[in-house]
Enzyme design. Sequence first.
Site, short mmCIF file in Angstrom:
data_model
loop_
_atom_site.label_atom_id
_atom_site.label_comp_id
_atom_site.label_asym_id
_atom_site.label_seq_id
_atom_site.Cartn_x
_atom_site.Cartn_y
_atom_site.Cartn_z
N SER A 25 0.80 -1.22 0.00
CA SER A 25 0.00 0.00 0.00
C SER A 25 0.83 1.27 0.00
O SER A 25 2.06 1.25 -0.01
CB SER A 25 -0.96 0.05 1.19
OG SER A 25 -0.24 0.24 2.40
N THR A 57 -0.52 0.69 -6.74
CA THR A 57 -0.77 0.06 -5.44
C THR A 57 -2.15 0.52 -4.99
O THR A 57 -2.98 0.89 -5.81
CB THR A 57 0.35 0.39 -4.43
OG1 THR A 57 0.15 -0.37 -3.23
CG2 THR A 57 0.46 1.86 -4.12
N TYR A 58 -2.41 0.50 -3.69
CA TYR A 58 -3.69 0.99 -3.18
C TYR A 58 -3.43 1.93 -2.02
O TYR A 58 -2.39 1.88 -1.36
CB TYR A 58 -4.60 -0.18 -2.76
CG TYR A 58 -4.05 -1.05 -1.66
CD1 TYR A 58 -4.37 -0.81 -0.32
CD2 TYR A 58 -3.20 -2.10 -1.96
CE1 TYR A 58 -3.85 -1.61 0.68
CE2 TYR A 58 -2.68 -2.91 -0.95
CZ TYR A 58 -3.01 -2.66 0.36
OH TYR A 58 -2.50 -3.45 1.36
#
Length: 126
Positions: A25, A57-58
């Site tokens: 993340s 990514t997040y």
Amino acid sequence: MLSRLLKCKIHRAVVTHAELHYEGSCAIDGVLMDLAGIREYEEIHVWNVTNGKRFTTYAIRGEDNSGIISVNGGAAHQADVGDLVIIATFGDFTEAEANVHKPRLVYANPDNTVNHTANCIPVQVA
């Protein structure tokens, strides 16, 4: 047919942490996330202005007003503390939605506070 357009971006944020052993993340200061309209766990694109690397990514929410931009997990190999990054999301829009869509743009100061916001990118001139 849907068109994929820039939904929002945080422009020229500074990486404050690169945590290789943290679960994936990118942690982003909650104030920046809210202003940009980035949802927690939303897919984000990160473009490293300093080294030219790009990755996906997040987002996870960082502490409000902390200035945190933490690149985590394997992505930590793509950014170092102090690197300038652009964080962006995209959305799919119908033709009618695309005709009126304006992205949410957040421009960061070097300490990751908000410099200003906008909803259009200036015309590039030669």
